[in-house]
Design a protein around this motif. Structure first.
Motif, PDB file in Angstrom:
ATOM      1  N   PHE A   1       1.093  -1.272  -0.167  1.00 41.51           N
ATOM      2  CA  PHE A   1       0.005  -0.750   0.469  1.00 41.51           C
ATOM      3  C   PHE A   1       1.065   1.082   0.031  1.00 41.51           C
ATOM      4  O   PHE A   1       1.498   1.602   0.715  1.00 41.51           O
ATOM      5  CB  PHE A   1      -1.073   0.072   1.133  1.00 41.51           C
TER       6      PHE A   1
ATOM      7  N   TYR B   1       0.388   5.178   0.993  1.00 44.47           N
ATOM      8  CA  TYR B   1       0.151   6.415   1.608  1.00 44.47           C
ATOM      9  C   TYR B   1       0.709   7.899   1.667  1.00 44.47           C
ATOM     10  O   TYR B   1       2.006   7.623   1.033  1.00 44.47           O
ATOM     11  CB  TYR B   1      -0.086   6.784   2.953  1.00 44.47           C
TER      12      TYR B   1
ATOM     13  N   GLN C   1       1.200  11.218   3.015  1.00 47.10           N
ATOM     14  CA  GLN C   1       1.140  11.809   4.306  1.00 47.10           C
ATOM     15  C   GLN C   1       1.468  13.415   3.972  1.00 47.10           C
ATOM     16  O   GLN C   1       2.673  13.834   4.720  1.00 47.10           O
ATOM     17  CB  GLN C   1       1.478  11.828   5.711  1.00 47.10           C
ATOM     18  N   PHE C   2       0.528  14.683   4.618  1.00 45.77           N
ATOM     19  CA  PHE C   2       1.038  15.972   4.680  1.00 45.77           C
ATOM     20  C   PHE C   2       1.122  16.319   5.964  1.00 45.77           C
ATOM     21  O   PHE C   2       0.486  15.561   7.545  1.00 45.77           O
ATOM     22  CB  PHE C   2      -0.267  16.999   4.337  1.00 45.77           C
TER      23      PHE C   2
ATOM     24  N   GLN D   1      -1.155  15.795   9.421  1.00 48.30           N
ATOM     25  CA  GLN D   1      -2.072  15.360   8.804  1.00 48.30           C
ATOM     26  C   GLN D   1      -2.176  13.976   9.262  1.00 48.30           C
ATOM     27  O   GLN D   1      -0.839  12.842   9.608  1.00 48.30           O
ATOM     28  CB  GLN D   1      -2.648  15.344   7.535  1.00 48.30           C
ATOM     29  N   SER D   2      -2.822  13.446   8.787  1.00 51.28           N
ATOM     30  CA  SER D   2      -3.083  11.691   8.545  1.00 51.28           C
ATOM     31  C   SER D   2      -2.617  10.935   7.284  1.00 51.28           C
ATOM     32  O   SER D   2      -1.772  11.695   6.742  1.00 51.28           O
ATOM     33  CB  SER D   2      -4.466  11.378   8.930  1.00 51.28           C
ATOM     34  N   LEU D   3      -2.455   9.609   7.404  1.00 50.90           N
ATOM     35  CA  LEU D   3      -1.933   9.064   6.592  1.00 50.90           C
ATOM     36  C   LEU D   3      -3.345   8.377   4.904  1.00 50.90           C
ATOM     37  O   LEU D   3      -4.361   8.039   5.894  1.00 50.90           O
ATOM     38  CB  LEU D   3      -1.085   7.793   6.640  1.00 50.90           C
TER      39      LEU D   3
ATOM     40  N   LEU E   1      -4.157   6.938   1.887  1.00 49.99           N
ATOM     41  CA  LEU E   1      -3.995   5.796   1.114  1.00 49.99           C
ATOM     42  C   LEU E   1      -4.218   6.245  -0.924  1.00 49.99           C
ATOM     43  O   LEU E   1      -5.310   6.903  -0.425  1.00 49.99           O
ATOM     44  CB  LEU E   1      -5.388   4.667   0.599  1.00 49.99           C
TER      45      LEU E   1
ATOM     46  N   THR F   1      -3.361   0.351  -4.002  1.00 54.06           N
ATOM     47  CA  THR F   1      -2.624  -0.698  -3.439  1.00 54.06           C
ATOM     48  C   THR F   1      -2.100  -0.973  -4.882  1.00 54.06           C
ATOM     49  O   THR F   1      -2.535  -1.493  -5.919  1.00 54.06           O
ATOM     50  CB  THR F   1      -4.009  -1.537  -3.181  1.00 54.06           C
TER      51      THR F   1
ATOM     52  N   GLU G   1      -7.060   4.796  -5.294  1.00 55.79           N
ATOM     53  CA  GLU G   1      -8.435   5.609  -4.693  1.00 55.79           C
ATOM     54  C   GLU G   1      -8.106   7.062  -5.402  1.00 55.79           C
ATOM     55  O   GLU G   1      -8.153   7.411  -6.407  1.00 55.79           O
ATOM     56  CB  GLU G   1      -7.213   6.303  -3.218  1.00 55.79           C
TER      57      GLU G   1
ATOM     58  N   PHE H   1       5.172  13.911   2.305  1.00 58.34           N
ATOM     59  CA  PHE H   1       5.631  12.315   2.898  1.00 58.34           C
ATOM     60  C   PHE H   1       4.934  11.282   2.646  1.00 58.34           C
ATOM     61  O   PHE H   1       3.905  11.132   2.160  1.00 58.34           O
ATOM     62  CB  PHE H   1       5.398  12.491   4.679  1.00 58.34           C
TER      63      PHE H   1
ATOM     64  N   ILE I   1       4.842   7.122   2.206  1.00 52.43           N
ATOM     65  CA  ILE I   1       4.647   5.754   3.207  1.00 52.43           C
ATOM     66  C   ILE I   1       4.237   4.274   2.607  1.00 52.43           C
ATOM     67  O   ILE I   1       3.280   4.677   1.602  1.00 52.43           O
ATOM     68  CB  ILE I   1       4.532   6.073   4.245  1.00 52.43           C
TER      69      ILE I   1
ATOM     70  N   PHE J   1       5.346  -1.162   7.833  1.00 53.51           N
ATOM     71  CA  PHE J   1       5.301   0.462   7.641  1.00 53.51           C
ATOM     72  C   PHE J   1       6.867   0.572   7.328  1.00 53.51           C
ATOM     73  O   PHE J   1       8.068   0.519   7.561  1.00 53.51           O
ATOM     74  CB  PHE J   1       5.117   1.256   8.215  1.00 53.51           C
TER      75      PHE J   1
END
Lengths: 115, 115
Positions: free
Chosen positions: B34, B36, B38-39, B42-44, B46, B49, B59, B91, B93, B106
């Motif tokens: 997967f 991801y 990330q700003f 903020q959260s990750l 997606l 996949t 997505e 960023f 991941i 991860f």
């Protein structure tokens, strides 16, 4: 669609005290996993604890434990005897129990630990 | 335990160039990985996949022609940011499922800066 909500953008705790981070989720599934991940300043995602939805017993890993309330769709993380190294972003995450399914993350809670 | 190696950890590139990010599972086979984004603070989120031997699933809102994903082996997935622009700075991941209990490991992330 599944959603994960962390209602506390920031929390702080005194060193050696206990803190609880909240997480709620929305799903129509009955079989799933829940996780708490820690992201320190290095930004490496570290698994803190996981819970299988079919298990009634709350997961525990040393100073970390969860309060899993399936009917309420609540999954809080309790950190006991907080340490300076616990300071980080904490993300709650959900995954359906199917091979290959992705994690859905909450918005995160920044935990600060005061010496 | 399971290890996912992600390289590079940091990259600065000029606007209009392409950047490749690698994600390797070192001690296990990952049929699915997967990616991801990330700003800051903020959260990750997606992005896609990655499935070994088949096309990636993106997505909604993620441009597949801009973010090319290749998963040519059971241990390697790559994300190529094509014709990068400053707004692609972020960023990134990767993660892979690390076992039957539903957990994920991860990579350490890649900080991309487009100047």
């Amino acid at each position: 669609a599944q959603t994960v909500t962390q209602s506390q953008p920031e929390m702080s705790v005194q060193e050696a005290e206990t803190v609880t981070l909240s997480c709620t989720y929305d799903t129509s599934e009955s079989d799933y996993y829940l996780f708490w991940y820690k992201q320190p300043p290095s930004r490496q995602m570290i698994l803190v604890i996981r819970q299988e939805a079919y298990k009634q017993q709350n997961a525990t890993e040393n100073r970390f434990s969860v309060n899993f309330q399936k009917a309420a769709k609540s999954f809080s993380l309790k950190i006991s005897d907080s340490q300076l190294g616990d300071a980080a972003m904490y993300f709650c995450a959900y995954r359906r129990n199917n091979a290959g399914n992705m994690l859905t993350f909450g918005g995160g809670t920044r935990l600060m630990v005061k010496p | 335990g399971a290890v996912v190696s992600q390289h590079p950890s940091r990259v600065i590139c000029k606007s209009g160039t392409s950047v490749k990010i690698e994600c390797r599972s070192l001690d296990f086979q990952a049929t699915t990985m997967f990616w991801y984004r990330q700003f800051p603070k903020q959260s990750l989120m997606l992005m896609a996949t990655s499935n070994e031997g088949s096309k990636a699933t993106y997505e909604q809102g993620v441009e597949k022609d801009k973010f090319l994903i290749n998963h040519a082996s059971l241990t390697l997935s790559t994300l190529t940011v094509t014709s990068a622009h400053p707004e692609d700075s972020s960023f990134y991941i990767c993660s892979a499922r690390d076992g039957p209990r539903g957990g994920y490991t991860f990579g350490s992330g890649t900080r991309l800066t487009v100047v």
